[in-house]
Design an enzyme around this catalytic site. Structure first.
Site, PDB file in Angstrom:
ATOM      1  N   ARG A   1       1.996   3.054 -14.727  1.00  0.00           N
ATOM      2  CA  ARG A   1       3.239   2.303 -14.988  1.00  0.00           C
ATOM      3  C   ARG A   1       3.235   1.319 -16.283  1.00  0.00           C
ATOM      4  O   ARG A   1       4.265   1.127 -16.844  1.00  0.00           O
ATOM      5  CB  ARG A   1       3.985   1.940 -13.819  1.00  0.00           C
ATOM      6  CG  ARG A   1       4.400   2.888 -12.789  1.00  0.00           C
ATOM      7  CD  ARG A   1       4.454   2.512 -11.370  1.00  0.00           C
ATOM      8  NE  ARG A   1       4.971   3.484 -10.459  1.00  0.00           N
ATOM      9  CZ  ARG A   1       4.389   4.518 -10.149  1.00  0.00           C
ATOM     10  NH1 ARG A   1       3.045   4.903 -10.295  1.00  0.00           N
ATOM     11  NH2 ARG A   1       5.026   5.493  -9.248  1.00  0.00           N
TER      12      ARG A   1
ATOM     13  N   SER B   1      -1.777   3.787  -9.735  1.00  0.00           N
ATOM     14  CA  SER B   1      -0.313   3.871  -9.657  1.00  0.00           C
ATOM     15  C   SER B   1       0.278   3.005 -10.742  1.00  0.00           C
ATOM     16  O   SER B   1       0.832   3.201 -11.639  1.00  0.00           O
ATOM     17  CB  SER B   1       0.279   3.719  -8.581  1.00  0.00           C
ATOM     18  OG  SER B   1      -0.093   4.611  -7.500  1.00  0.00           O
TER      19      SER B   1
ATOM     20  N   ASP C   1      -3.124   7.468   1.435  1.00  0.00           N
ATOM     21  CA  ASP C   1      -4.422   7.955   0.672  1.00  0.00           C
ATOM     22  C   ASP C   1      -5.472   7.295   1.375  1.00  0.00           C
ATOM     23  O   ASP C   1      -6.928   7.880   1.158  1.00  0.00           O
ATOM     24  CB  ASP C   1      -4.411   7.091  -0.887  1.00  0.00           C
ATOM     25  CG  ASP C   1      -3.479   7.707  -1.776  1.00  0.00           C
ATOM     26  OD1 ASP C   1      -2.882   8.896  -1.109  1.00  0.00           O
ATOM     27  OD2 ASP C   1      -2.943   7.009  -2.597  1.00  0.00           O
TER      28      ASP C   1
ATOM     29  N   SER D   1      10.351   9.670  -1.788  1.00  0.00           N
ATOM     30  CA  SER D   1       9.087   9.612  -2.644  1.00  0.00           C
ATOM     31  C   SER D   1       9.202   8.587  -3.787  1.00  0.00           C
ATOM     32  O   SER D   1      10.139   8.551  -4.399  1.00  0.00           O
ATOM     33  CB  SER D   1       8.996  11.017  -3.533  1.00  0.00           C
ATOM     34  OG  SER D   1       8.386  10.919  -4.751  1.00  0.00           O
TER      35      SER D   1
END
Ligand code: NAP
Length: 738
Positions: free
Chosen positions: A330, A326, A619, A471
């Site tokens: 970014r 993630s 996850d 989210s």
């Protein structure tokens, strides 16, 4: 639409290409008769004896009058004269097409000849060939899985286009359509220039005094690069003149490129040189993927890879966990939008983050690397993105698509986002709908799925009411759009979600305004370049944490792992189950907290897992189930939302795998109960999910005998180092491919 027939085909120019189409039509019995006509009698006779044609055309006038379709397969420089010769004998319903490598010259000549072009005239060009010429080299499968470009003209009847397209498809080709000028421009770059360069390189070297030595020792590179210099010189001579203007443009561009390279070499500018090479390498790989229209490493996905694992003892050592997925996305995004150059260390070279990286290259951002996790991004500032040349392909990366959607909605140009088959089935409604409320114009395919056509709107507005968002990806997309709105964009977080975007924004100098659970992106925010090291991915670390916890005698350290509070649910859960996990040297990597994590074996006991922890370990669920299977007593997992367990393919694959190993699991009333106990040797299937494959591998550490897991190919994409790292700490893991 007129009706056209292709029953009787006349091929004029019975060489490699004309002969190959004739052969393909005959061998597949697609037409009643193929007649060959060539100025060389011997080619015709050879064609007849090889069964390429049904008969030789003796009288061109008669043959043209009788033909349903005339195929011009002569060299490009004689197309015009052949067309002029046959013109008086063409009927209104005759299909006329060609295979010439250039199109503009033919169409200009045809217009001069005909005035208004006949409706059956549809120029074409098969992107297939060989270094040999003549009918003797013809091949009935030459066009199988090759592209054929048709360049229909305004006068071309749609029935004629259809009939010719069907004929090419029937011989195995994929048919595309293009405008004439575009065809010549594209082919000048992709075919004509490379041929010219190959001829030039061989010719240049052949003039050297020691040319015999050069050729004697010329191995791979020279041979690969110059293969096409064996092509027919007279054909390429003709093509150069037929497509002169486009070719000159491409030669000039290439000359500039070589000059830049020369300059970098002369000045010893290794950054410039490496930049050119890495951009070229990744562009080359990107093109291949686009052509394959599949995920980033297509072959890997479908390989029959099996893991075999033996029961384990005493895992020891240190593991450098790969960069967080993630955060890698970014980091590239914000670095591209920042003013100045950002160096990123620890970038995850997984297919999803590479998709994001390539997307920004497509948007005109210069990015060097990745090379061993190092990426240098030359930020273009908020206003510096450029319109991409075509659709942006994102493989299977939903994160890239959602976040880019917010960013691109606010640009002053249009874009299209597309992905592989799997991504194209996922609804993007959760992100598209709130963005539309800001004024974004996004067209989707059915079900709000990709491809997404984004009409850029630099005047997106804020909203008076904050968006209510659960989210992290939707939140991030809105924050990225908020970098461009005149009024602030505010988001009320309805439940805890990952906050990497907020932290990363702060690292680039953009502080969000906060009030309770509400975040606002202040208008006028700018981003400043920075240097950053991506922390190790806790969701990858999770597998090693569980491995050491359940394996007797283990003591390992995982280095530089992100311990962001929105991600660390698994560690809390395992500690509550009795795990021996210590966070060492807790520190900040930019705005993300990191630590080295020491894990020693411990006997676990089952617990009732609090839903709020579970929400922070989404996850990591597969690894958690393995820990539960090895714990004494019962572990209870409550589903985060109604029906979540029943719809999770990942959870079902885990349940199947663990049951096959003798673990008792029961599911009822929104709860999954796992009874810890012995684990049996088994042969399992991960269903292609890498997290399931890795989790079941861990279960093998506690099995009574060897365990084999099929469907492990995607592990190499998700976590390329997993198998090596596992072996390094003593896990007996073997990888097999059928
Ligand atoms: P080829 O093997 O040399 O065949 C061309 C044939 O046309 C030869 O037999 C030639 O005879 C004959 N010819 C020349 N002038 C003629 C005329 N006025 N009337 C009747 N026949 C005539 O060439 P090819 O490779 O098939 O190429 C044919 C066309 O396909 C070209 O337009 C080329 O641009 C295009 N094309 C080629 C490739 C490739 O890789 N080769 C790929 C795509 C498209 P002579 O031998 O006596 O000259």
């Amino acid at each position: 639409m007129l009706k056209f027939s292709t029953r009787r085909v006349l091929v004029i120019g019975l060489g490699l290409i004309g002969g190959s189409l004739a052969r393909a039509l005959r061998s597949r019995e697609l037409v009643d008769e193929v007649v060959g006509y060539d100025r060389s009698r011997s080619e015709c006779e050879l064609g007849l004896s090889l069964g390429v044609i049904d008969r030789i055309g003796e009288d061109l006038e008669q043959e043209v009058r009788r033909a349903d379709m005339v195929l011009l397969a002569v060299p490009v420089k004689v197309m015009e004269s052949v067309l002029a010769e046959i013109k008086p004998w063409l009927r209104p319903q005759t299909l006329i097409t060609d295979v010439g490598s250039t199109k503009g010259n033919l169409v200009t000549a045809a217009r001069a000849l005909f005035g208004e072009l006949p409706p059956g005239f549809v120029p074409g060009h098969p992107i297939a060939g060989a270094e040999k010429s003549g009918v003797g080299a013809s091949d009935e499968d030459l066009f199988v899985r090759r592209k054929v470009i048709l360049t229909p003209l305004p006068e071309s009847d749609s029935g004629a286009v259809l009939a010719i397209a069907r004929l090419w498809q029937a011989v195995g080709a994929e048919v595309l359509q293009m405008e004439v000028a575009r065809h010549d421009e594209v082919l000048a770059a992709t075919s004509h220039l490379p041929h010219l360069l190959a001829f030039s390189l061989v010719d240049t070297l052949a003039h050297e005094a020691e040319n015999t030595d050069i050729f004697r020792y010329a191995a791979g590179g020279f041979r690969d690069f110059t293969r096409i210099a064996a092509s027919d010189p007279s054909m390429w001579h003709d093509i150069c003149f037929a497509n002169r203007d486009q070719l000159l443009t491409q030669i000039d561009r290439f000359t500039d490129g070589v000059a830049r390279l020369r300059d970098a070499v002369a000045r010893g500018d290794s950054q410039q040189l490496l930049g050119i090479f890495t951009r070229a390498k990744s562009a080359r790989e990107h093109f291949s993927r686009i052509l394959a229209r599949s995920a980033y490493s297509p072959d890997l996905h479908h390989r029959p890879v099996r893991f075999r694992i033996r029961p384990g003892q005493g895992l020891t050592g240190r593991v450098d966990i790969s960069g967080d997925r993630s955060i890698s996305h970014r980091a590239v995004m914000l670095a591209a939008l920042a003013d100045g150059v950002t160096d990123i260390e620890g970038f995850l070279e997984g297919e999803d983050s590479l998709a994001t990286l390539q997307a920004f290259r497509d948007l005109g951002v210069v990015i060097e690397g990745p090379h061993q996790g190092l990426v240098r991004v030359f930020g273009v500032g908020l206003e510096g993105l450029q319109p991409p040349a075509g659709p942006i392909y994102l493989g299977s990366s939903g994160t890239s698509m959602r976040l880019l959607c917010g960013l691109l909605a606010a640009q002053p140009f249009d874009t299209e986002l597309c992905g592989d088959e799997a991504l194209s089935r996922v609804s993007m409604a959760s992100v598209v709908e709130p963005l539309r409320r800001l004024g974004a114009q996004i067209e989707t395919a059915a079900g709000e799925c990709a491809p997404l056509r984004i009409r850029g709107n630099p005047n997106l507005k804020g909203t008076a009411e904050p968006f209510r968002v659960a989210s992290a990806q939707v939140k991030s997309a809105l924050l990225l759009a908020g970098l461009y709105t005149a009024e602030p964009v505010c988001i009320e977080q309805t439940s805890p979600s990952r906050d990497h975007t907020e932290r990363m924004l702060a690292q680039f100098g953009a502080e969000l305004e906060r009030q309770g659970q509400t975040l606002c992106m202040p208008s006028g925010t700018r981003l400043q370049s920075t240097g950053l090291r991506v922390p190790g991915d806790l969701s990858v670390a999770a597998f090693f944490i569980v491995a050491a916890t359940i394996t007797p005698g283990s003591d390992i350290v995982l280095e530089h792992v992100g311990i962001n509070p929105t991600r660390i649910g698994l560690v809390h859960i395992l500690q509550a189950m009795g795990a021996d996990i210590t966070l060492l040297d807790v520190r900040d990597a930019g705005t993300e907290p990191v630590a080295d994590i020491r894990i020693r074996h411990a006997e676990l006991h089952g617990i009732d897992i609090a839903p709020q922890w579970r929400a922070l370990a989404l996850d990591e669920c597969p690894a958690l189930l393995v820990a539960a299977a090895c714990a004494g007593g019962e572990t209870v997992l409550t589903e985060p939302s109604s029906g979540a367990f029943a719809t999770s393919a990942r959870l079902q694959a885990m349940e199947r795998g663990l049951r096959a190993m003798g673990v008792q699991l029961t599911r009822s009333q929104g709860q999954l109960r796992i009874q810890g106990g012995p684990i049996a040797a088994a042969r399992l299937d991960s269903g292609g999910d890498p997290r399931v494959a890795m989790a079941l591998t861990l279960a093998g550490l506690r099995a009574t005998g060897p365990v084999a897991i099929d469907g492990c190919a995607a592990v190499a994409l998700f976590c390329p180092e997993f198998a090596d790292q596992a072996r390094r700490i003593g896990i007996e893991l073997y990888r097999e491919e059928d």
